[in-house]
Design a protein around this motif. Structure first.
Motif, PDB file in Angstrom:
ATOM      1  N   VAL A 158     -11.302   1.982   1.990  1.00  0.00           N
ATOM      2  CA  VAL A 158     -10.174   1.189   1.455  1.00  0.00           C
ATOM      3  C   VAL A 158     -10.604  -0.269   1.395  1.00  0.00           C
ATOM      4  CG1 VAL A 158      -7.757   0.561   1.778  1.00  0.00           C
ATOM      5  CG2 VAL A 158      -8.539   2.841   2.407  1.00  0.00           C
ATOM      6  N   VAL A 159     -11.260  -0.629   0.317  1.00  0.00           N
ATOM      7  CA  VAL A 159     -11.780  -1.980   0.123  1.00  0.00           C
ATOM      8  C   VAL A 159     -11.055  -2.600  -1.067  1.00  0.00           C
ATOM      9  CG1 VAL A 159     -13.813  -3.369  -0.347  1.00  0.00           C
ATOM     10  CG2 VAL A 159     -14.026  -1.292   1.029  1.00  0.00           C
ATOM     11  N   HIS A 160     -10.499  -3.765  -0.883  1.00  0.00           N
ATOM     12  CA  HIS A 160      -9.710  -4.438  -1.909  1.00  0.00           C
ATOM     13  C   HIS A 160     -10.606  -5.234  -2.854  1.00  0.00           C
ATOM     14  CE1 HIS A 160     -10.396  -8.248   0.177  1.00  0.00           C
ATOM     15  NE2 HIS A 160     -10.210  -7.563   1.297  1.00  0.00           N
ATOM     16  N   ASP A 161     -10.079  -5.544  -4.027  1.00  0.00           N
ATOM     17  CA  ASP A 161     -10.769  -6.414  -4.974  1.00  0.00           C
ATOM     18  C   ASP A 161     -10.593  -7.870  -4.565  1.00  0.00           C
ATOM     19  OD1 ASP A 161     -11.463  -4.174  -6.397  1.00  0.00           O
ATOM     20  OD2 ASP A 161      -9.804  -4.350  -7.835  1.00  0.00           O
ATOM     21  N   ASP A 162     -11.449  -8.703  -5.065  1.00  0.00           N
ATOM     22  CA  ASP A 162     -11.361 -10.141  -4.779  1.00  0.00           C
ATOM     23  C   ASP A 162     -10.033 -10.704  -5.287  1.00  0.00           C
ATOM     24  OD1 ASP A 162     -13.865 -10.049  -3.653  1.00  0.00           O
ATOM     25  OD2 ASP A 162     -14.908 -10.677  -5.480  1.00  0.00           O
ATOM     26  N   GLY A 163      -9.454 -11.590  -4.509  1.00  0.00           N
ATOM     27  CA  GLY A 163      -8.197 -12.221  -4.903  1.00  0.00           C
ATOM     28  C   GLY A 163      -6.959 -11.466  -4.463  1.00  0.00           C
ATOM     29  N   THR A 164      -7.116 -10.371  -3.761  1.00  0.00           N
ATOM     30  CA  THR A 164      -5.967  -9.597  -3.294  1.00  0.00           C
ATOM     31  C   THR A 164      -5.272 -10.317  -2.147  1.00  0.00           C
ATOM     32  OG1 THR A 164      -7.065  -7.531  -3.894  1.00  0.00           O
ATOM     33  CG2 THR A 164      -5.227  -7.380  -2.359  1.00  0.00           C
ATOM     34  N   SER A 165      -3.963 -10.395  -2.217  1.00  0.00           N
ATOM     35  CA  SER A 165      -3.208 -11.049  -1.151  1.00  0.00           C
ATOM     36  C   SER A 165      -3.099 -10.120   0.057  1.00  0.00           C
ATOM     37  CB  SER A 165      -1.800 -11.407  -1.637  1.00  0.00           C
ATOM     38  OG  SER A 165      -1.085 -10.244  -2.023  1.00  0.00           O
ATOM     39  N   ASN A 166      -3.066 -10.709   1.234  1.00  0.00           N
ATOM     40  CA  ASN A 166      -2.932  -9.970   2.491  1.00  0.00           C
ATOM     41  C   ASN A 166      -3.919  -8.807   2.606  1.00  0.00           C
ATOM     42  OD1 ASN A 166      -0.468 -11.500   3.219  1.00  0.00           O
ATOM     43  ND2 ASN A 166       0.481 -10.291   1.590  1.00  0.00           N
ATOM     44  N   GLY A 210      -3.218   3.942  -2.621  1.00  0.00           N
ATOM     45  CA  GLY A 210      -3.128   3.108  -3.808  1.00  0.00           C
ATOM     46  C   GLY A 210      -2.426   1.801  -3.531  1.00  0.00           C
ATOM     47  N   ALA A 211      -2.482   0.897  -4.511  1.00  0.00           N
ATOM     48  CA  ALA A 211      -1.777  -0.390  -4.492  1.00  0.00           C
ATOM     49  C   ALA A 211      -2.259  -1.324  -3.411  1.00  0.00           C
ATOM     50  CB  ALA A 211      -0.259  -0.175  -4.343  1.00  0.00           C
ATOM     51  N   TYR A 212      -3.478  -1.151  -2.916  1.00  0.00           N
ATOM     52  CA  TYR A 212      -3.975  -2.021  -1.860  1.00  0.00           C
ATOM     53  C   TYR A 212      -4.933  -3.087  -2.393  1.00  0.00           C
ATOM     54  CZ  TYR A 212      -7.932   1.230  -2.125  1.00  0.00           C
ATOM     55  OH  TYR A 212      -8.971   2.012  -2.582  1.00  0.00           O
ATOM     56  N   GLY A 213      -4.932  -3.286  -3.699  1.00  0.00           N
ATOM     57  CA  GLY A 213      -5.796  -4.296  -4.297  1.00  0.00           C
ATOM     58  C   GLY A 213      -6.971  -3.712  -5.031  1.00  0.00           C
ATOM     59  N   THR A 214      -6.813  -2.501  -5.557  1.00  0.00           N
ATOM     60  CA  THR A 214      -7.845  -1.860  -6.355  1.00  0.00           C
ATOM     61  C   THR A 214      -7.260  -1.480  -7.707  1.00  0.00           C
ATOM     62  OG1 THR A 214      -9.515  -0.102  -6.345  1.00  0.00           O
ATOM     63  CG2 THR A 214      -7.321   0.466  -5.550  1.00  0.00           C
ATOM     64  N   LYS A 215      -8.111  -1.095  -8.635  1.00  0.00           N
ATOM     65  CA  LYS A 215      -7.637  -0.829  -9.988  1.00  0.00           C
ATOM     66  C   LYS A 215      -6.741   0.398 -10.053  1.00  0.00           C
ATOM     67  CE  LYS A 215     -11.601  -2.992 -12.280  1.00  0.00           C
ATOM     68  NZ  LYS A 215     -12.758  -2.795 -13.192  1.00  0.00           N
ATOM     69  N   HIS A 216      -7.151   1.470  -9.373  1.00  0.00           N
ATOM     70  CA  HIS A 216      -6.410   2.713  -9.430  1.00  0.00           C
ATOM     71  C   HIS A 216      -6.285   3.300  -8.028  1.00  0.00           C
ATOM     72  CE1 HIS A 216      -8.616   2.763 -13.481  1.00  0.00           C
ATOM     73  NE2 HIS A 216      -7.366   2.451 -13.750  1.00  0.00           N
ATOM     74  N   PRO A 217      -5.289   4.142  -7.813  1.00  0.00           N
ATOM     75  CA  PRO A 217      -5.267   4.888  -6.548  1.00  0.00           C
ATOM     76  C   PRO A 217      -6.462   5.824  -6.471  1.00  0.00           C
ATOM     77  CG  PRO A 217      -3.590   5.714  -8.066  1.00  0.00           C
ATOM     78  CD  PRO A 217      -4.120   4.456  -8.665  1.00  0.00           C
ATOM     79  N   LEU A 268       0.853  -1.180   0.000  1.00  0.00           N
ATOM     80  CA  LEU A 268       0.000   0.000   0.000  1.00  0.00           C
ATOM     81  C   LEU A 268       0.889   1.230   0.000  1.00  0.00           C
ATOM     82  CD1 LEU A 268      -3.286   0.729   1.738  1.00  0.00           C
ATOM     83  CD2 LEU A 268      -1.382   2.231   2.319  1.00  0.00           C
ATOM     84  N   ASN A 269       0.477   2.244  -0.737  1.00  0.00           N
ATOM     85  CA  ASN A 269       1.145   3.527  -0.663  1.00  0.00           C
ATOM     86  C   ASN A 269       0.117   4.601  -0.340  1.00  0.00           C
ATOM     87  OD1 ASN A 269      -0.065   4.121  -3.278  1.00  0.00           O
ATOM     88  ND2 ASN A 269       1.608   2.950  -4.184  1.00  0.00           N
ATOM     89  N   ALA A 270       0.558   5.658   0.304  1.00  0.00           N
ATOM     90  CA  ALA A 270      -0.370   6.689   0.758  1.00  0.00           C
ATOM     91  C   ALA A 270       0.333   8.032   0.782  1.00  0.00           C
ATOM     92  CB  ALA A 270      -0.905   6.360   2.150  1.00  0.00           C
ATOM     93  N   VAL A 271      -0.432   9.064   0.469  1.00  0.00           N
ATOM     94  CA  VAL A 271       0.039  10.440   0.577  1.00  0.00           C
ATOM     95  C   VAL A 271      -1.008  11.210   1.374  1.00  0.00           C
ATOM     96  CG1 VAL A 271       0.730  12.519  -0.651  1.00  0.00           C
ATOM     97  CG2 VAL A 271       1.202  10.270  -1.641  1.00  0.00           C
ATOM     98  N   LEU A 272      -0.563  11.843   2.456  1.00  0.00           N
ATOM     99  CA  LEU A 272      -1.469  12.528   3.373  1.00  0.00           C
ATOM    100  C   LEU A 272      -1.023  13.969   3.545  1.00  0.00           C
ATOM    101  CD1 LEU A 272      -1.448   9.721   6.077  1.00  0.00           C
ATOM    102  CD2 LEU A 272      -3.159  10.009   4.307  1.00  0.00           C
ATOM    103  N   MET A 273      -1.959  14.882   3.460  1.00  0.00           N
ATOM    104  CA  MET A 273      -1.633  16.284   3.674  1.00  0.00           C
ATOM    105  C   MET A 273      -2.838  17.015   4.248  1.00  0.00           C
ATOM    106  SD  MET A 273      -1.557  17.390  -0.292  1.00  0.00           S
ATOM    107  CE  MET A 273      -0.716  15.849  -0.660  1.00  0.00           C
ATOM    108  N   ALA A 274      -2.550  18.046   5.008  1.00  0.00           N
ATOM    109  CA  ALA A 274      -3.615  18.837   5.614  1.00  0.00           C
ATOM    110  C   ALA A 274      -3.039  20.161   6.080  1.00  0.00           C
ATOM    111  CB  ALA A 274      -4.244  18.086   6.793  1.00  0.00           C
TER     112      ALA A 274
END
Length: 403
Positions: A261-269, A223-230, A196-202
């Protein structure tokens, strides 16, 4: 792309071939590196434009130069952290060959877990696409969600907008910017793709009616947590906006983020990836907890809203929510010898060099050190398997594993 009877592929470094198998054969390749307009870097008051044929390593250098020539501390820190995160992507060889545009196209077309796409999404970057004779400017979010580029469309450039204009920050504004990028991967650097990658700002400001801290202009990208796009966690951003930060507010935001943050089916971990998003959000705001508790010298729980923006942006210099503690354990002889510390005999053999040297030094004697390799191997030693039963060792993904 088809031109007459020939099948043509547009490439720059073509490093995507190392990750995605080329299932189609092509007759010709068009190298975009030799088109000057696609290899230009332009800077002005509105931001920095980077051509899609620019390699990732050159893009990193361009962002670093913006950090050095920026007029605002907040803007400089944003550029610095963008460059630092991009340096964690892939190896040096890939960075010198792969293009910025190729990385984004793979993220858009093949759902590649791109760190760069997540970072550019969070900072409000724009992309310029040419379709036929017309060019069109899209936000990064619009680009990632649109259908993949056809044979008549091509990505021209990426624009990182001027941060102060994007956020509406003026020189007299009494607000401070918090910005952080995060990346969790099997290996911190190199070719390992992120879990998983994340960018946080406030933006944070001191509340005039209380001792709390008000949040505004939040931008969270994951992004990169098991979804198509960030994606941008817009619901969490809207929830935080205008609120005084407290443990209760952060708790509700964490629950809201967990549902987004919900992953697609078949995502590892999957559970681990979701927990990373929550953990990064908590860590981002943890040093601002209990801001209403006044401490000496104007500090609020180790944080002062009047600190310089550079110090606030550097989370490594800010005290965290974690605190020290001590536990006393009372020992008794009721179950003796259970619970007594016992020396590990195997450790004596494994560290024979250090042990022998110390023992001789304490005795004020000089003697030759005995090394582990000089000790005869015991029966059925593991390394004998490499030639007795033809075992092989994998040193690429899991060093030390025998097959």
């Amino acid at each position: 792309m088809e031109m007459g009877v020939d099948r043509v592929k547009v490439v720059v470094g073509n490093t995507g071939l190392g990750y995605y198998k080329e299932v189609e054969s092509y007759d010709k390749y068009i190298d975009l590196r030799y088109i000057p307009e696609l290899s230009m870097i332009r800077r002005d008051d509105s931001g920095i434009n980077i051509g899609v044929a620019i390699t990732i390593s050159k893009a990193i250098e361009a962002v670093k130069e913006c950090n050095q020539h920026g007029f605002h501390i907040e803007e400089n820190m944003v550029y610095k952290k963008i460059a630092d995160h991009m340096e964690k992507v892939a190896s040096g060889f890939i960075q010198n060959s792969a293009s910025l545009g190729g990385n984004l196209v793979m993220a858009q077309r093949n759902h590649f877990p791109s760190d760069i796409a997540t970072v550019l999404l969070a900072v409000g970057s724009l992309v310029n696409i040419m379709n036929g004779l017309r060019s069109k400017e899209l936000t990064m979010e619009e680009f990632l969600r649109r259908p993949e580029l056809d044979s008549k469309s091509i990505l021209l450039s990426v624009k990182i907008q001027d941060w102060n204009r994007l956020m509406g920050i003026s020189s007299g504004t009494r607000m401070n910017l918090l910005f952080e990028t995060n990346r969790a991967a099997p290996q911190p650097l190199g070719n390992a793709l992120p879990y998983l990658n994340a960018v946080l700002m406030a933006e944070v400001s001191h509340c005039t009616t209380s001792n709390g801290i008000i949040l505004s202009n939040c931008r969270f990208a994951f992004g990169a947590y098991g979804t198509k796009h960030p994606l941008r966690a817009t619901k969490v951003e809207e929830f935080f906006t205008g609120k005084v930060l407290s443990v209760g507010v952060l708790y509700e935001a964490v629950k809201l983020l967990g549902a987004i943050v919900v992953h697609d089916d078949g995502t590892s971990n999957p559970a681990y990836r979701s927990s990373l998003a929550v953990g990064f959000l908590f860590e981002f705001f943890s040093h601002l907890f209990e801001a209403n508790v006044e401490l000496p010298d104007g500090y609020m729980n180790g944080y002062s809203p009047l600190l310089s923006p550079a110090k606030q942006l550097d989370h490594g210099k800010i005290p965290t929510l974690l605190s020290s503690s001590m536990q006393e354990v009372e020992l008794n002889r009721q179950y003796h010898p259970v619970g007594d510390p016992i020396a590990k005999s195997r450790a004596t053999i494994q560290a024979s060099c250090s042990l022998y040297v110390i023992s001789y030094y304490d005795a004020h004697e000089l003697s030759e050190a005995v090394y582990v390799d000089d000790i005869p191997s015991p029966t059925n030693c593991l390394h004998e398997a490499s030639f007795t039963v033809h075992a092989s060792q994998c040193g690429f993904c899991t060093p030390g594993m025998f097959f």
